[in-house]
Motif scaffolding. Structure first.
Motif, short mmCIF file in Angstrom:
data_model
loop_
_atom_site.label_atom_id
_atom_site.label_comp_id
_atom_site.label_asym_id
_atom_site.label_seq_id
_atom_site.Cartn_x
_atom_site.Cartn_y
_atom_site.Cartn_z
N ASN A 137 4.20 -6.08 9.76
CA ASN A 137 5.45 -4.75 8.72
C ASN A 137 5.03 -4.86 6.85
N GLY A 138 5.23 -4.29 6.00
CA GLY A 138 4.11 -5.10 4.73
C GLY A 138 5.02 -4.10 3.24
N GLY A 139 4.19 -3.79 2.75
CA GLY A 139 4.79 -3.36 1.50
C GLY A 139 4.12 -2.69 0.38
N PHE A 140 4.64 -2.11 -0.61
CA PHE A 140 3.86 -1.38 -1.97
C PHE A 140 4.28 -1.93 -3.12
N TYR A 141 3.86 -2.38 -3.78
CA TYR A 141 3.89 -2.64 -5.02
C TYR A 141 3.65 -2.07 -5.75
N LYS A 142 4.36 -1.44 -7.65
CA LYS A 142 3.90 0.00 -8.40
C LYS A 142 2.87 -0.87 -8.79
N LYS A 143 1.77 -0.35 -8.96
CA LYS A 143 0.39 -0.43 -9.60
C LYS A 143 0.21 -0.76 -11.13
N SER A 144 -0.25 -1.86 -11.49
CA SER A 144 -0.37 -1.60 -12.60
C SER A 144 -1.28 -1.98 -13.79
N ALA A 145 -1.82 -1.36 -14.76
CA ALA A 145 -2.87 -1.07 -15.46
C ALA A 145 -3.04 -2.44 -15.94
#
Length: 125
Positions: free
Chosen positions: A64-72
């Motif tokens: 399984n996994g996950g997503f983190y908020k993309k950040s500049a």
């Protein structure tokens, strides 16, 4: 995570819009998502396969996994895999000896253990 010694146990990817990402993967491939709050940096847990009572995949080899908020302000936001090891300090030493670069210090992931990133790209001084 000692029971998963040196095996891939989780994946991570960045997402600009977590709601759009969750909707897409739910509709396209049937993944289930769980939105976490600000205390977990708005992380989104992703269930790709049926979990056991401990939240780990029942099917051998599945993750399984996950997503983190993309950040500049964060470099190298590429998809990544998480590898379970028995001793994180020893694993960090092996990564360095093999020519990799450990990125930062280990941090605690509540309920799972310590985590640290590394890169296999050539380290620059």
């Amino acid at each position: 995570m000692e029971e998963n010694n040196e095996s891939v146990v989780h994946f991570e990817m960045s997402a600009e819009d977590k709601s759009r990402m969750a909707d897409f993967y739910t509709k396209a491939v049937g993944w289930k998502t769980q939105m976490l709050g600000p205390e977990m940096n708005e992380y989104v847990l992703v269930t790709t396969t049926e979990p056991d009572e401990n939240g780990r995949p029942k099917n051998p080899g599945a993750i399984n996994g996950g997503f983190y908020k993309k950040s500049a302000d964060m470099p190298a936001q590429y998809p990544s895999v998480v590898i379970g090891v028995g001793d994180i300090k020893e694993a960090m030493k092996k990564v360095t000896e093999a020519g990799g670069k450990v990125l930062g210090e280990p941090m605690e992931i509540p309920g799972y253990g310590l985590y640290v990133s590394f890169s296999t790209e050539k380290a620059t001084a």
